[in-house]
Structure formats: structure tokens, C-alpha cells
Design an enzyme around this catalytic site. Structure first.
Site, PDB file in Angstrom:
ATOM      1  N   HIS A 246      38.046   8.729  -4.082  1.00 14.87           N
ATOM      2  CA  HIS A 246      38.494   8.485  -2.647  1.00 14.87           C
ATOM      3  C   HIS A 246      38.780   9.832  -2.243  1.00 14.87           C
ATOM      4  CE1 HIS A 246      42.097   8.675  -4.851  1.00 14.87           C
ATOM      5  NE2 HIS A 246      42.571   8.956  -3.677  1.00 14.87           N
ATOM      6  N   ASP A 248      41.597  11.211   0.526  1.00 18.47           N
ATOM      7  CA  ASP A 248      43.016  10.994   0.876  1.00 18.47           C
ATOM      8  C   ASP A 248      42.876  10.801   2.584  1.00 18.47           C
ATOM      9  OD1 ASP A 248      44.096  10.681  -1.633  1.00 18.47           O
ATOM     10  OD2 ASP A 248      45.077  12.564  -1.423  1.00 18.47           O
ATOM     11  N   HIS A 302      38.284  12.528  -5.184  1.00 17.28           N
ATOM     12  CA  HIS A 302      38.813  12.683  -6.361  1.00 17.28           C
ATOM     13  C   HIS A 302      39.228  11.259  -6.972  1.00 17.28           C
ATOM     14  CE1 HIS A 302      41.822  12.560  -3.301  1.00 17.28           C
ATOM     15  NE2 HIS A 302      42.704  12.298  -3.966  1.00 17.28           N
ATOM     16  N   ARG A 312      50.165   7.235 -18.389  1.00 16.72           N
ATOM     17  CA  ARG A 312      50.173   8.645 -17.424  1.00 16.72           C
ATOM     18  C   ARG A 312      51.077   8.236 -16.190  1.00 16.72           C
ATOM     19  NH1 ARG A 312      46.795  10.490 -12.940  1.00 16.72           N
ATOM     20  NH2 ARG A 312      46.972  12.643 -12.701  1.00 16.72           N
TER      21      ARG A 312
END
Length: 382
Positions: A246, A248, A302, A312
């Protein structure tokens, strides 16, 4: 008379119907992280599945302290490096940023406090469909396929004086008095991110050749979103993604990763990774700043991958203008060689578009622009 917005386009990934939502999958990471077979809703198409042995994306580390000192050589070097990176892919690092390392550490620790609770406890802050804020266990209530292997907690931050304790108040109101200290930590963190963002806005202005204060003043009363990302282990990490590809829709993203790693960026027709650096923030250009720069700067696809060994975590601050502020580029960035790329719009409209109508991807800004133009045409007919 207010402009009537048209029916939005239908992206490839449709939102769930009411019937589907009633029987929606529950993403309980305390259970699913141990499952050898993951639900089909989390399995991504072969062409989007993660791959190993990726090259590292070379992103410039920008010494923000040196830039803000006014040293001519430091200003020149930082502006050049940011300009080159943002025209190519929109990613760079910020070091010597002035954010207290103990505050960053505490913000990461409090992620564990929240996501370590029972699912029913976390759901007290449940995110409603169409609302950018709240707790989300994957996007099980919003999409029916290609679900991300993650949990998130998002909340609003406003830089205006009347919202001086908005983060702290949010957690007390939603989670109770026991979360006041939790809210104070993220209130302080958001204030630090807002301040850092304004320094970066000055740098972006200089790099584009506009007045150094132009973008700083534009974002001084920002209405931004803070997100805590929690990616639990997955026993089949090669089949799913923590966050799908996507761009941002916001203006800037300030990301602090833990030491696990998982951020990947699509540049030159292939995926690259950006490794974690504890003393740096990863900054990337969002679609709203693409429009502010009149298309000169880029917003790249990204994603985040997961692993089968450890959790994570990351902290993401999405800088956005005040909701009713008109997004339009400085006049100096519009000329015969670089005519207007996107129409004027308000951030509130783009936010609504991505939260209620369209799953963010690399074509979000174009789809949104077409949607706005259709609305203008419909209003002319009335």
C-alpha cells in the site's frame, strides 16, 4: 451548497457484506500464532507472497540536528539528499532527531502491555468500521480476503491547544482510569512526533525550493493518527503478510521499528528491505504530500512481513493536516513544465475515502481524484 460526492469506485478487494460480517473470522493472535494451518483469509496470492534474499534499500540518513542548526553545508547536503530520495521512492532516515531514547523505549514496552491482554480486554477499544481509530484484530470486520497478520491500536492526536490531552483522555474514556499512565506515555510520544514532523516539514520545504516555513506552518495544527503495530509470529510466514502492499494516504509517516525487521519497499520493479536502526526514524512520503508537492515527490508501495519466531512491533505516526484544511501545492511548484497533477481536496475527504470506500493501494490518489472530479461533474448537472 456543499459538493455531493459520488458513489466510490469498487477496488479489487471488496468490503464485507453484512451477512459475511455476522460470521466473520476472529483473529485471536494468542491462538493463531501456534496454528500450523492458517485460515485461508490470511493467505495471499502467489504474486504478492513474501520472498527471501531481498536487496537492502539504500536510504540516506539525514542529520536533522545539523540541518536545523542552520549550517549552510548541512542544510545544502540534507536538502539534496532528501530531494533525490523523495523523487525516487519517498523514503529516508532521520538521525539526531532529538527524541528522548527513554521515551521511545517506553513506547515500545507499552505495546506489550496492551497486546498482551486477553482479546476481550483489547476489544474494549474495538475499532468501528469507517473509523480510523481503535483496536483492530487484523481487518476481519472490513475485508474478506488478503487479511493482514497483525493487530493494531490507532488513536487521534491533535496539535491544537483545545486538544492538549486528547490521547490521555481517549484511553481513560475507552479503557478506564487504569490506562491513564498508558495514555500519558503516548500523549508525550505523539507530542514528540508532532514536533519532529515540523522539523522534517522545514527540510521538505527547503528540498523543494519553497520557503522553509511553508510546510511547517501548514502542519502546525496537524490532526494526525498514531498507530501501534503488533505482528505476532505465524507458522506459515511465507503464505501471508503482516501488512499488504500500500501507499500511505496521509502526508508523512514517522516509523520506529523494533530490532526484528520486516519493512519492505517496492522500488525499480522489485522489493527491497529497510533494516531496523534503533537511533533512527524511517520517514516516508504519503499520498497527501505527493499532492502538496504537485507530484514531484513519490509515495512508494511498501509492506510488512512476519516470521515464525518472534513478535515484531513498530510505532507509526501518520502526520496529517487539520481535517478541514485544503490540500493544494505552493504556486512555485506549478508551472508550464509541471502543471497541476491533482485537484484541491480536504484531508477529511481523502480520509473518509480510504476508511469507508477504498482499500489503500498504489492507485489510491488517482482513484480519489477521479471520484472528486465525478462529484464536481454531478454538481454541475444539478
Amino acid at each position: 451548497m456543499p459538493m455531493l460526492l459520488p458513489t466510490p469506485p469498487s477496488p479489487v478487494n471488496e468490503t464485507k457484506s453484512e451477512n459475511e460480517q455476522k460470521a466473520q473470522l476472529v483473529f485471536d493472535s494468542s491462538v493463531l500464532q501456534y496454528e500450523s494451518n492458517i485460515p485461508s483469509e490470511f493467505i495471499w496470492p502467489d504474486y504478492e507472497k513474501p520472498c527471501s534474499d531481498l536487496p537492502e534499500l539504500v536510504v540516506p540518513p539525514i542529520d536533522l540536528k545539523a540541518f536545523l542548526s542552520g549550517d549552510l553545508l548541512a542544510v545544502s547536503n540534507a536538502s539534496r539528499l532528501v530531494n533525490e530520495a523523495c523523487q525516487k521512492h519517498g523514503f529516508f532516515l532521520v538521525i539526531n532527531h532529538g527524541v528522548d531514547s527513554s521515551l521511545i523505549l517506553k513506547a515500545h514496552e507499552y505495546i506489550n502491555n496492551f497486546f498482551g491482554m486477553q482479546l476481550s480486554e483489547k476489544q474494549r477499544a474495538q475499532r468501528k468500521i469507517g473509523d480510523p481509530c481503535g483496536y483492530a484484530s487484523s481487518f476481519t470486520g472490513r475485508f474478506s480476503s488478503k487479511l493482514p497478520w497483525k493487530e493494531t491500536l490507532s488513536f487521534q492526536y491533535c496539535a491544537s491547544d483545545y486538544s492538549s490531552k486528547i490521547v490521555e483522555d481517549y484511553f481513560v474514556n475507552v479503557m478506564g482510569e487504569d490506562f491513564r499512565q498508558f495514555g500519558r506515555v503516548y500523549q508525550e510520544y505523539c507530542e514528540a512526533m508532532s514536533s519532529l514532523s515540523l522539523g522534517i516539514a522545514e527540510l521538505l520545504g527547503m528540498s523543494l525550493g519553497v520557503d522553509q516555513k511553508y510546510f511547517r506552518e501548514f502542519f502546525e495544527d496537524n490532526d494526525s493518527i498514531m498507530r501501534l503495530n503488533y505482528y505476532p509470529p505465524c507458522q506459515k510466514p511465507d503464505l501471508t503478510l503482516g501488512t499488504g502492499p500500500h501507499c500511505d494516504p496521509t502526508s508523512l509517516t514517522l516509523l520506529h521499528q523494533d530490532q526484528v525487521g520486516g519493512l519492505q519497499v517496492f522500488v525499480d520493479e522489485k522489493w527491497h528491505y529497510i533494516g531496523p536502526k534503533p537511533d533512527a526514524f524511517v520517514v516516508n512520503i504519503g499520498d497527501t504530500f505527493v499532492a502538496l508537492s504537485n507530484g514531484i515527490y513519490k509515495s512508494s508501495l511498501h509492506r510488512a512481513v512476519v516470521n515464525n519466531r518472534t513478535v515484531r512491533k513498530s510505532l507509526a505516526f501518520f502526520l496529517s493536516p487539520r481535517l478541514d484544511k485544503v490540500v493544494t501545492p505552493p504556486r512555485s511548484l506549478v508551472n508550464a513544465e509541471n502543471p497541476r497533477t491533482f485537484p484541491d481536496f480536504k484531508w477529511s475527504n481523502l480520509l473518509e475515502f480510504t476508511q469507508k470506500h477504498y482499500r489503500a493501494d498504489m492507485k489510491t490518489l488517482d482513484a480519489f481524484s477521479n471520484w472528486l472530479q465525478e462529484g464536481i461533474q454531478e454538481n454541475k448537472k444539478q
